[in-house]
Structure formats: C-alpha cells, structure tokens
Motif scaffolding. Sequence first.
Motif, PDB file in Angstrom:
ATOM      1  N   SER A 127      55.453  66.469  68.888  1.00  0.00           N
ATOM      2  CA  SER A 127      54.856  67.678  70.538  1.00  0.00           C
ATOM      3  C   SER A 127      54.817  69.001  69.486  1.00  0.00           C
ATOM      4  CB  SER A 127      56.722  67.596  70.640  1.00  0.00           C
ATOM      5  OG  SER A 127      56.870  66.207  70.842  1.00  0.00           O
ATOM      6  N   ASN A 156      53.585  64.640  78.865  1.00  0.00           N
ATOM      7  CA  ASN A 156      54.337  63.837  78.510  1.00  0.00           C
ATOM      8  C   ASN A 156      54.618  62.183  78.639  1.00  0.00           C
ATOM      9  OD1 ASN A 156      56.806  65.189  78.969  1.00  0.00           O
ATOM     10  ND2 ASN A 156      55.889  65.532  80.856  1.00  0.00           N
ATOM     11  N   GLN A 183      50.602  71.196  76.575  1.00  0.00           N
ATOM     12  CA  GLN A 183      51.914  70.911  75.751  1.00  0.00           C
ATOM     13  C   GLN A 183      51.569  69.246  75.925  1.00  0.00           C
ATOM     14  OE1 GLN A 183      55.172  72.370  77.403  1.00  0.00           O
ATOM     15  NE2 GLN A 183      56.495  71.755  75.754  1.00  0.00           N
ATOM     16  N   PRO A 211      57.352  61.667  67.783  1.00  0.00           N
ATOM     17  CA  PRO A 211      57.573  62.979  68.612  1.00  0.00           C
ATOM     18  C   PRO A 211      57.803  64.137  67.554  1.00  0.00           C
ATOM     19  CG  PRO A 211      59.680  61.476  67.932  1.00  0.00           C
ATOM     20  CD  PRO A 211      58.000  61.046  67.901  1.00  0.00           C
ATOM     21  N   VAL A 250      54.728  66.957  74.505  1.00  0.00           N
ATOM     22  CA  VAL A 250      56.063  66.062  74.738  1.00  0.00           C
ATOM     23  C   VAL A 250      55.922  64.354  74.063  1.00  0.00           C
ATOM     24  CG1 VAL A 250      58.421  66.325  75.230  1.00  0.00           C
ATOM     25  CG2 VAL A 250      56.746  68.125  75.982  1.00  0.00           C
ATOM     26  N   VAL A 251      56.420  64.774  73.067  1.00  0.00           N
ATOM     27  CA  VAL A 251      56.947  63.256  72.578  1.00  0.00           C
ATOM     28  C   VAL A 251      57.822  62.203  72.724  1.00  0.00           C
ATOM     29  CG1 VAL A 251      56.338  61.336  71.180  1.00  0.00           C
ATOM     30  CG2 VAL A 251      54.564  62.750  71.381  1.00  0.00           C
ATOM     31  N   THR A 252      58.583  61.317  73.288  1.00  0.00           N
ATOM     32  CA  THR A 252      59.772  61.263  73.460  1.00  0.00           C
ATOM     33  C   THR A 252      60.451  59.986  72.976  1.00  0.00           C
ATOM     34  OG1 THR A 252      59.332  60.412  75.815  1.00  0.00           O
ATOM     35  CG2 THR A 252      60.462  62.599  75.622  1.00  0.00           C
ATOM     36  N   SER A 259      51.942  57.758  68.820  1.00  0.00           N
ATOM     37  CA  SER A 259      52.183  59.517  68.803  1.00  0.00           C
ATOM     38  C   SER A 259      54.133  59.234  68.748  1.00  0.00           C
ATOM     39  CB  SER A 259      51.989  59.918  70.264  1.00  0.00           C
ATOM     40  OG  SER A 259      52.993  59.087  71.073  1.00  0.00           O
TER      41      SER A 259
END
Lengths: 116, 112
Positions: free
Chosen positions: B85, B12, B107, B82, B109-111, B80
């Motif tokens: 992701s 994340n 995996q 989103p 996940v880019v928030t 990065s």
Amino acid sequence: SAVISQKPSRDICQRGTSLTIQCQVDSQVTMMFWYRQQPGQSLTLIATANQGSEATYESGFVIDKFPISRPNLTFSTLTVSNMSPEDSSIYLCSVELDRGRSETQYFGPGTRLLVL
Amino acid sequence: SQKIEQNSEALNIQEGKTATLTCNYTNYSPAYLQWYRQDPGRGPVFLLLIRENEKEKRKERLKVTFDTTLKQSLFHITASQPADSATYLCALVTDSWGKLQFGSGTQVVVTP
C-alpha cells in the motif's frame, strides 16, 4: 545507493520571510535536483544543480525566488525567498549517482514547509 | 503540450490479487521510463526502469511493460500484500541529463 538527508524536516514560516533548505549526500554526485510537491500533487522539478555551474531552472521557477547553491559534490541548498502561502509545499532534493551507468534517482525525505 | 497521466482514483485491491497501474503519456519520446513508490511523508523510492527498446522488465513481484506505440506503461504488483500500500509514480526522462517528469501517481490500498 545513496543516503540523503535534508534539513529542516519541517518548518512553519511567516509570509515575506525566507527559508534555506539543506541537502546532504553521503557520496559525491554530479547531478542534484530540487523538486516541489504541493499537497496531493505530484513532483515538479524546480531546478537542476550541478557542481561548478549555475543551476538550471525549469519554466515557472526563477533564481530570485529559489536561489540554489552547490558548493561541492555532496551538498546543496535551496532558498525559498519572500515566501507566500502558495509556497507551502514539500521540497525534495534528489541525486543521480552515475549518469550513463545508472539513471536511478535517490530522493531525500523532504522538507515540509507551511507558510502562514 | 506534454502530458503524463496516471489514474487518480485509488486502487483498492484484496491481498493476493494483482494490482495493475497505467501510465499514459503524450508528446514525449522518452528513452526510458521509471516507476517509483512513495509512502506518506517520505521521498519517492526507485523501483524499476524500462528502456524504450525493452518490452517488459521484472523485479521480484513487480512487472513493468512499455509500449512506445501506445505511449503507455503498465505496472503490475503480483500477489499483493498490505505492505504494498503506497502511491506509485511513473516518471519519464525528458533530456540527456536525466531530468524526470512525474505523473500524478496512483494510490494503491491492499486490504487483508
């Protein structure tokens, strides 16, 4: 690049039956590969299918269970025979366009199989 | 036995930061290594290839390194977004016909 289609995109089958998955490529390719991807897992190579020769199977996969045809340079089929719930998986074909110049593999969208 | 290991825990990361993924392997001497991106319900998409005699390869915001002594490849996504992701897979070539062995994937996940 290559555009690869697979049919069917998904299916639900009863145990003991067989399903044939088709892989069509928009250009002529020598090397085609069939993979399995079980839920949450990575890709496992089932076999390599070259036109004009018998498919080469990886350890743990046999021709009786996963017969493959490669009638020409743009098409291949994989049959999942006598299915059991353990065969529930995503099946993907891939191609390599030009061995020796580009080692990129292009993948189809996959066939999602659920065996009940 | 041959093994390819990628971090199974999701990474994340905040938008704008650099994501770094690791691929370690044992009992292989691959001529090259590839990185693929896989989105849910889709087949993997090729991103980068790095050969055994190359230390580093770049493509836009992506960078791959390959250390054959450590038997490790690092995959970096800089700045990065989103849209980055996805699950990222490393794959090693195992023979002269191009057979690939895939890692289990990480995996990202880019928030925002």
